[in-house]
Structure formats: C-alpha cells, structure tokens
Motif scaffolding. Structure first.
Motif, PDB file in Angstrom:
ATOM      1  N   ALA A 148      -7.520   3.830  -6.457  1.00 36.86           N
ATOM      2  CA  ALA A 148      -8.492   2.934  -7.101  1.00 36.86           C
ATOM      3  C   ALA A 148      -9.372   2.259  -6.055  1.00 36.86           C
ATOM      4  O   ALA A 148     -10.594   2.197  -6.209  1.00 36.86           O
ATOM      5  N   ARG A 149      -8.752   1.787  -4.972  1.00 41.81           N
ATOM      6  CA  ARG A 149      -9.519   1.137  -3.893  1.00 41.81           C
ATOM      7  C   ARG A 149     -10.493   2.120  -3.254  1.00 41.81           C
ATOM      8  O   ARG A 149     -11.653   1.791  -3.015  1.00 41.81           O
ATOM      9  N   SER A 150     -10.032   3.330  -2.991  1.00 44.05           N
ATOM     10  CA  SER A 150     -10.873   4.337  -2.353  1.00 44.05           C
ATOM     11  C   SER A 150     -12.050   4.717  -3.257  1.00 44.05           C
ATOM     12  O   SER A 150     -13.193   4.793  -2.804  1.00 44.05           O
ATOM     13  N   CYS A 151     -11.773   4.920  -4.537  1.00 43.83           N
ATOM     14  CA  CYS A 151     -12.836   5.293  -5.477  1.00 43.83           C
ATOM     15  C   CYS A 151     -13.845   4.163  -5.643  1.00 43.83           C
ATOM     16  O   CYS A 151     -15.044   4.410  -5.775  1.00 43.83           O
ATOM     17  N   GLU A 152     -13.361   2.936  -5.592  1.00 45.31           N
ATOM     18  CA  GLU A 152     -14.253   1.780  -5.700  1.00 45.31           C
ATOM     19  C   GLU A 152     -15.172   1.706  -4.474  1.00 45.31           C
ATOM     20  O   GLU A 152     -16.367   1.453  -4.602  1.00 45.31           O
TER      21      GLU A 152
END
Length: 110
Positions: free
Chosen positions: A82-86
């Motif tokens: 989620a952090r990476s995609c954000e």
C-alpha cells in the motif's frame, strides 16, 4: 454463523480481492504505464503481495491451522505494498485493497 467464521469470511474476501487487484494492476496497469510502476522493488512487492494474499486465502479455505501465521505475514506485505503504490501514484484501487486486506489479516492473525 459464528463470529469466527464471519471474521474468516471477511479476511478471505479481502485476500481474494487484494490478490485480484494487485496481480491485475501489476499486469495491466504497471506494465503499460512503465517508469516508476515497473521499478524492480515496487513490481516485486506487488507480485509478493498478490501471492501472500493467495496463500492466505488458500490456507483459510483448506482449514489449515497455520493460516494465522500466513495472515500475519500477509498483513505486513500488504501494508508495505500500500505504501509503495501510494508513493508511485495513480494506484488508488491497489492502495485501498492492500489496506483493507492488511486490516482484515491483522484481525485474523490476532
């Protein structure tokens, strides 16, 4: 239906949704857009997230008692994805699916 089975069904649904979303976004969005979307660390994380979700779902479906351990690992991987995609941007569906799955898997692992 017991509370436990409600919790497991919610986790199973979240895992399958996240699996479909991450694999689909990696294959049909990231590969097409390129750039930061296909940087090895990000792309591998998306594939790892999809696989962790698939494995969690499978272990719950077959009734394996180790599903709680897998769900704990899955929650960590989903949170990282989620952090990476954000950070990459333009991947709101993936961020939402990963966050939801992380939350459900944390509850299942507890």
């Amino acid at each position: 239906m017991t509370h436990h089975s409600d919790t497991m069904q919610a986790c199973l649904d979240a895992c399958l949704h996240c699996y479909r979303t991450c694999l689909g976004m990696a294959s049909n969005h990231c590969l097409e857009v390129g750039g930061r979307h296909v940087e090895p660390e990000h792309f591998r994380l998306m594939l790892a997230c999809a696989e962790a979700c698939r494995a969690s779902a499978q272990l719950m479906l077959i009734g394996s008692p180790v599903h709680r351990h897998q769900c704990g690992a899955c929650a960590e991987i989903c949170a990282a994805c989620a952090r990476s995609c954000e950070e990459v941007g333009g991947m709101e569906a993936c961020v939402a699916a990963c966050r939801s799955c992380a939350e459900q898997c944390r509850a299942m692992a507890a």
